[in-house]
Scaffold this motif. Structure first.
Motif, PDB file in Angstrom:
ATOM      1  N   LYS A   1      -0.178 -10.762   0.498  1.00  0.00           N
ATOM      2  CA  LYS A   1      -0.219  -9.123   0.390  1.00  0.00           C
ATOM      3  C   LYS A   1       0.916  -8.531  -0.689  1.00  0.00           C
ATOM      4  CE  LYS A   1       0.638  -8.798   4.840  1.00  0.00           C
ATOM      5  NZ  LYS A   1       0.579 -10.402   5.161  1.00  0.00           N
ATOM      6  N   ASP A   2       0.710  -7.404  -0.838  1.00  0.00           N
ATOM      7  CA  ASP A   2       1.372  -6.775  -2.206  1.00  0.00           C
ATOM      8  C   ASP A   2       2.892  -6.079  -1.528  1.00  0.00           C
ATOM      9  OD1 ASP A   2       0.554  -4.388  -0.740  1.00  0.00           O
ATOM     10  OD2 ASP A   2      -0.830  -3.960  -2.280  1.00  0.00           O
ATOM     11  N   ILE A   3       3.544  -5.741  -2.445  1.00  0.00           N
ATOM     12  CA  ILE A   3       4.943  -4.991  -1.666  1.00  0.00           C
ATOM     13  C   ILE A   3       4.903  -3.975  -0.972  1.00  0.00           C
ATOM     14  CG2 ILE A   3       7.018  -4.196  -2.406  1.00  0.00           C
ATOM     15  CD1 ILE A   3       6.634  -5.685  -5.318  1.00  0.00           C
ATOM     16  N   PRO A   4       4.131  -2.883  -1.182  1.00  0.00           N
ATOM     17  CA  PRO A   4       4.043  -2.036  -0.189  1.00  0.00           C
ATOM     18  C   PRO A   4       3.353  -2.439   1.312  1.00  0.00           C
ATOM     19  CG  PRO A   4       2.519  -1.257  -2.107  1.00  0.00           C
ATOM     20  CD  PRO A   4       3.104  -2.679  -2.331  1.00  0.00           C
ATOM     21  N   ALA A   5       2.480  -3.339   1.382  1.00  0.00           N
ATOM     22  CA  ALA A   5       1.903  -3.986   2.453  1.00  0.00           C
ATOM     23  C   ALA A   5       3.272  -4.735   3.039  1.00  0.00           C
ATOM     24  CB  ALA A   5       1.052  -4.831   2.505  1.00  0.00           C
ATOM     25  N   SER A   6       3.939  -5.487   2.495  1.00  0.00           N
ATOM     26  CA  SER A   6       5.088  -6.308   2.989  1.00  0.00           C
ATOM     27  C   SER A   6       6.075  -5.277   3.587  1.00  0.00           C
ATOM     28  CB  SER A   6       5.776  -7.067   1.815  1.00  0.00           C
ATOM     29  OG  SER A   6       4.927  -8.123   1.378  1.00  0.00           O
ATOM     30  N   VAL A   7       6.392  -4.264   2.599  1.00  0.00           N
ATOM     31  CA  VAL A   7       7.473  -3.413   3.203  1.00  0.00           C
ATOM     32  C   VAL A   7       7.064  -2.716   4.757  1.00  0.00           C
ATOM     33  CG1 VAL A   7       8.774  -1.362   2.612  1.00  0.00           C
ATOM     34  CG2 VAL A   7       8.555  -2.940   0.945  1.00  0.00           C
ATOM     35  N   ALA A   8       5.897  -2.411   4.668  1.00  0.00           N
ATOM     36  CA  ALA A   8       5.209  -1.736   5.852  1.00  0.00           C
ATOM     37  C   ALA A   8       5.354  -2.787   7.036  1.00  0.00           C
ATOM     38  CB  ALA A   8       3.926  -1.402   5.615  1.00  0.00           C
ATOM     39  N   GLN A   9       4.827  -4.136   6.779  1.00  0.00           N
ATOM     40  CA  GLN A   9       4.972  -5.055   7.808  1.00  0.00           C
ATOM     41  C   GLN A   9       6.501  -5.377   8.339  1.00  0.00           C
ATOM     42  OE1 GLN A   9       3.009  -8.462   7.472  1.00  0.00           O
ATOM     43  NE2 GLN A   9       1.175  -7.584   8.245  1.00  0.00           N
ATOM     44  N   GLY A  10       7.363  -5.323   7.294  1.00  0.00           N
ATOM     45  CA  GLY A  10       8.886  -5.343   7.705  1.00  0.00           C
ATOM     46  C   GLY A  10       9.085  -4.340   8.535  1.00  0.00           C
TER      47      GLY A  10
END
Lengths: 329, 675
Positions: free
Chosen positions: B562-571
């Protein structure tokens, strides 16, 4: 007051149970002292018609050993049930089919084929036993084989179970003591359906060998293994031991002398299918990363059905070969 | 089997699930079957309803429990995974023990797998019959309540893990952030710009790193790895191995003199992707957090050249006491935490595996990560895009998409970020060098916010996009006239012809792969990996953060590309899940647990090595096995394995299962009884 009647009968079985009863030595005199032995073909000459003539429920207790293989076995099972207050399934055959039960892997035709016409049998005329046969003196009959071997409780209601192939003498003596105490009014009968003359755990409970967390990466027959340690669990040394899945009560006789438990005391309490239990247990601890590892371990088990279901096939969830089960009597 | 089931009053509810079930199963007929044929088994109410999970549907059940005195409930609907909680809740509200309800899955197990209505309806009846037989034998169970440790372990200090750590710490709860590398930051710290906005990766990442480094509630454990995890949700005990840095963390000021004085240059395979150098004592990059160097004993002269060599770092270290400790040993620390978030990230596909693309063989074939490092102003070339000689700017550059991804020879999955990453790199190369850039793609995947706009922009900038899978990258001209030096052989599927594009530089947009040790890491934490190696979430759509092990969550690329926005959202989502646990103070655990009947246990120890949750222990003195009810997750492995039948699972007794099986065999021809 006359003594209560005692009976013992031998259906499809090897006769070992009869010997085991005699193995209780002088204790057998106590049996005679408290009971009137009314019917015991291995010990005395009484005819079936004598039993048929007895009043229903006039025998207090019948020890029935052997499984139900023939029409004659079934007839006697039903007859003795009718005549007895307490019917005891005595020994592995009566309880779970035992070695005769392994015949349930094959339909009757295959059994006859194997027994009478395979190369190991000298029978050039391919003679087979017949239910009826004419001879000069008249008609000779043999009881026909039923499609599958059944256990006593698959045919009639059973009051108590005494497991073992054969039951251990000290356990038989203990059962006898209970019966005598009941006759003397000193004890209550155990609850119906109880297993007598056995423990409530498994053979491992009585086995003195040291054991560790199990991880099985090989199985082999005893002659294929190096000399085994005398104080370490046999299963951990690669020998297929049925002890973990077999009811206690024998004082772990076989493992004590370096032979694996073969499972003759049957399933542990509350276990429906000893073979399935043992199989799942062993399968759970097979050390395998790849399918080939599993095959390699299984190759050490040349006869899985005969290993896991050596005693319990007829009473297992599967019971028998489907073709055999579907046969007409 | 003793039948104590006569006095029960059972309600059966058949859900239409709109047309999901009713389209294939005759739901009225199933309800009628329950009402009429199962009357003798205690069924007193049987209804069908459009959506049982709706408020009205649940109220139907609650009302019947109150008014009809139901003692057992069967809901024939979707799967327990989805709505068991819903219907148990309804029972609980109406005063019935929630565990006296059962679901019969007639959607997943029937409607969705059959087309023949008659067959499907018959099967639905059998499943309902099985559920009724089972529920008659259910026993009331009580949830197990355990307190929750407030601390959280976050594994992985990349952008996803940082986000989790910061969110939890901001809420006022302690976080232990464990990172295997010397600094937090992860892959994002290697990038130059981020798509689609082209903001500088470091500019947006380093504030978060700094915040995590100085946060009073975050304890960093860098250059460390989790070795062992014991316990259960709310009560994990974690052993962390701290690798020796050979530098005293609490004395070192991060002045950097040791790095400056170290005479040993080493190729930096980690942060600089193999195209830059570092010293034998180093921090991976300037903004590293913590700003404490780590000494690499494999290259340091002190260790390599025989004991006592060099010692320049020690000599010049200005701290008192000296921060350099050559004989530092690894340490183990024990942490008590309530929840665990795994944000362990990804590894780059090894482009060498695709031999025909020439990476590792042809000097001017690069990976995307190498180009990222070149574009980065703090990188080894100071932001210049050059060929392997370190000076020549390329005039023609080919960027190959989907390297190792969407390829049945390597990885089937789409790495999800490579299209955008390749477009971004095309833009950066063109911006820095003015080169003619060719992008070779199979399909363009630009679905997120502002992504396609960025693609359009780069198209307008004059970057060429050729649709086709690259067959080969070669340095062998086909004739004396062909000018390379490299050739990209590709079938242009839009033009319908084979093309051979001469370029100076090829960049392989290598895909994302699970961490090479993800399976072992999963095992440490008691969670599963897919066959590909990504961690498996509890539900692909509705519970993408949780795992099948309670209290262990996944975030970022560890769960899938996944990309950065999705990683941040999951975090952030993982933090929300953890915080909700912490705020509850205590947890209700499913009471489906295994237990040992000590009288029947022979101590054979067959089950001892089987528990995936380490709930089984052997009590030597009594020679019996014991199961810790709080650790047990009710998976049933030991129940099946116990040869003595001494282990039973609450809610899954033999009686329940056999009754259910017999119920299921409603219409199956019985094996004929021999006479």
């Amino acid at each position: 007051m006359s003594k209560p009647r005692f009976a013992m009968y031998w259906a499809a079985a090897c006769g070992g149970c009869e010997i085991a009863v005699l193995n209780i030595d002088e204790k057998v005199l106590e049996l005679d002292a408290h009971f009137d032995v009314a019917f015991w073909p291995a010990a005395m000459d009484v005819k079936y018609k004598d039993v048929e003539a007895m009043e229903d429920q006039s025998i207090l207790v019948t020890l029935f050993n052997g499984s139900i293989r023939t029409d004659e076995n079934e007839h006697l099972a039903r007859l003795l049930r009718r005549k007895s207050k307490l019917l005891v399934a005595f020994g592995s055959c009566a309880n779970e089919g035992c070695i005769p039960g392994l015949a349930n892997l094959s339909p009757r035709e295959q059994i006859f084929e194997r027994a009478y016409t395979s190369p190991s049998t000298e029978n050039p005329d391919r003679i087979r036993p017949q239910p009826a046969c004419q001879v000069a003196e008249g008609t000779l009959t043999l009881p026909p084989l039923q499609p599958v071997v059944r256990t006593l409780d698959q045919v009639v209601e059973v009051d108590y179970h005494v497991p073992g192939c054969p039951p251990e003498s000290h356990q038989i003596a203990a059962v006898l003591d209970v019966l005598i105490a009941v006759v003397k009014g000193e004890a209550q009968l155990p609850p119906k359906g109880a297993v007598l003359g056995a423990g409530n755990s498994t053979v491992c409970d009585e086995c003195p060998r040291k054991r560790d967390v199990k991880r099985i990466d090989k199985l082999a027959r005893i002659q294929e293994l190096p000399p085994l340690a005398t104080d370490v669990c046999l299963l951990e040394q690669g020998l297929m031991c049925a002890g973990p899945a077999t009811r206690s009560g024998c004082n772990s006789r076989c493992p004590n002398v370096g032979a694996p438990c073969i499972g003759c005391y049957g399933a542990a309490p509350d276990v429906l299918d000893q073979g399935a239990r043992l199989m799942t247990a062993i399968a759970s601890v097979v050390e395998a990363q790849e399918p080939e590892d599993i095959d390699r371990v299984l190759d050490g088990l040349p006869d899985p059905a005969g290993t896991f279901y050596r005693f319990g096939l007829a009473h297992s969830l599967l019971r028998a070969n489907r073709a055999a089960l579907a046969e007409k009597p | 089997m003793a039948d104590n089931t006569q006095q029960e009053r059972v309600g059966v509810y058949v859900c239409h699930c709109g047309s999901n079930i009713a389209g294939v199963v005759d739901v009225q007929s199933v309800a009628r079957f329950a009402a009429e044929d199962l009357k003798g088994r205690g069924v007193v109410v049987a209804r069908d309803y459009t959506f049982m999970c709706s408020v009205t549907g649940q109220e139907l059940i609650e009302q019947d429990i109150r008014e009809q005195g139901l003692t057992r409930v069967v809901v024939a609907a979707c799967s327990p995974h989805l709505h068991e909680g819903t219907f148990r809740g309804a029972c609980g509200r109406a005063g019935l023990n929630p565990y006296l309800a059962e679901m019969a899955s007639i959607r997943e197990h029937v409607a969705w797998v059959h087309t023949d209505k008659a067959v499907a309806t018959a099967k639905a009846k059998a499943i309902v019959n099985g559920a009724v037989e089972r529920v008659l034998r259910n026993e009331p169970l009580e949830a197990i309540r355990v307190p929750i440790e407030a601390g959280t372990l976050v594994v992985g200090g990349g952008i996803a893990g940082l986000q989790t750590a910061l969110e939890i710490a901001e809420a006022g709860y302690p976080v232990h952030l464990v990172e295997r590398e010397p600094s937090i930051g992860g892959h994002m710290a290697q990038f130059d710009k981020t798509f689609p906005t082209l903001d500088c990766a470091a500019c947006i990442l380093t504030p978060k790193m700094a915040a995590a480094g100085s946060h009073p509630h975050i304890q960093l454990h860098t250059w460390s790895e989790v070795e062992k995890v014991e316990g259960y949700v709310g009560n994990y005990t974690v052993t962390v191995k701290k690798k020796p840095r050979y530098v005293l963390e609490d004395v070192c000021t991060g002045c950097g003199i040791c790095i400056e004085k170290c005479p040993v240059l080493v190729v930096d395979e980690a942060h600089d992707a193999g195209i830059g150098y570092r010293k034998a004592i180093y921090t991976p990059f300037a903004q590293a957090v913590p700003n404490i160097p780590v000494l690499d004993p494999d290259t340091c002269t002190y260790y390599v050249g025989g004991k006592g060599g060099c010692r320049a770092c020690e000599k010049f270290c200005p701290t008192e006491p000296n921060s350099i400790v050559f004989d530092q040993q690894e340490e183990r620390i024990t942490l008590r935490v309530g929840n665990i978030v795994l944000a362990t990230g990804w590894d780059l596909f090894d482009a060498r595996r695709i031999h025909q693309y020439g990476y590792g063989r042809l000097a001017n074939v690069f990976t995307n990560l190498e180009l990222e490092r070149m574009c980065n102003a703090a990188g080894p070339t100071g932001g210049k895009v050059v060929l392997r000689d370190g000076q020549t700017a390329p005039a023609r550059v080919g960027i190959v998409h989907c390297v190792g991804s969407r390829d049945r020879n390597y990885n089937n999955w789409c790495s999800s970020i490579c299209c955008m990453q390749s477009v971004k790199l095309a833009h950066l190369v063109k911006e820095r060098t003015g080169a003619e850039v060719f992008n070779f793609y199979i399909d363009m995947r630009t679905p997120a916010k502002d992504y396609d706009e960025f693609y359009q922009r780069v198209l307008d900038e004059g970057v060429h996009f050729i649709r086709g899978k690259v067959a080969e990258v070669s340095d062998v001209p086909r004739g004396p006239d062909e000018q390379g030096p490299l050739f990209v052989q590709v079938e242009d599927t839009l033009a319908g012809l084979q093309r051979r594009i001469p370029v100076d530089m090829v960049v392989l947009s290598a895909g994302l792969e699970p961490r090479r040790d993800s399976k072992a890491v999963g095992k440490t934490f008691g969670i599963a990996c897919s066959t590909n190696g990504w961690f498996i979430e509890k539900h692909a759509k509705l519970d993408p953060i949780a795992t099948m092990t309670e209290g262990v969550f996944v975030a970022g690329c560890a769960q899938g590309p996944k990309d950065i926005p999705a990683s941040v959202a999951q975090g952030a989502a993982a933090a929300a899940r953890v915080l909700s646990y912490i705020r509850q103070g205590e947890l209700a655990l499913e009471p489906v647990r295994a237990s040992v009947n000590e009288a029947q246990c022979s101590g054979c120890r067959l089950c001892n090595g089987l528990c995936p949750f380490n709930a089984i222990s052997f009590i030597e003195e009594r020679r019996v096995t014991e199961i810790n009810a709080a650790l047990c997750q009710g998976c049933g492995t030991c129940v099946a394995a116990c040869p003595a039948g001494a282990i039973s699972g609450s809610g899954f007794s033999n009686e329940q299962l056999l009754a259910q099986i017999e119920g299921l065999l409603l219409d199956v021809a019985r094996v004929p009884e021999p006479a």
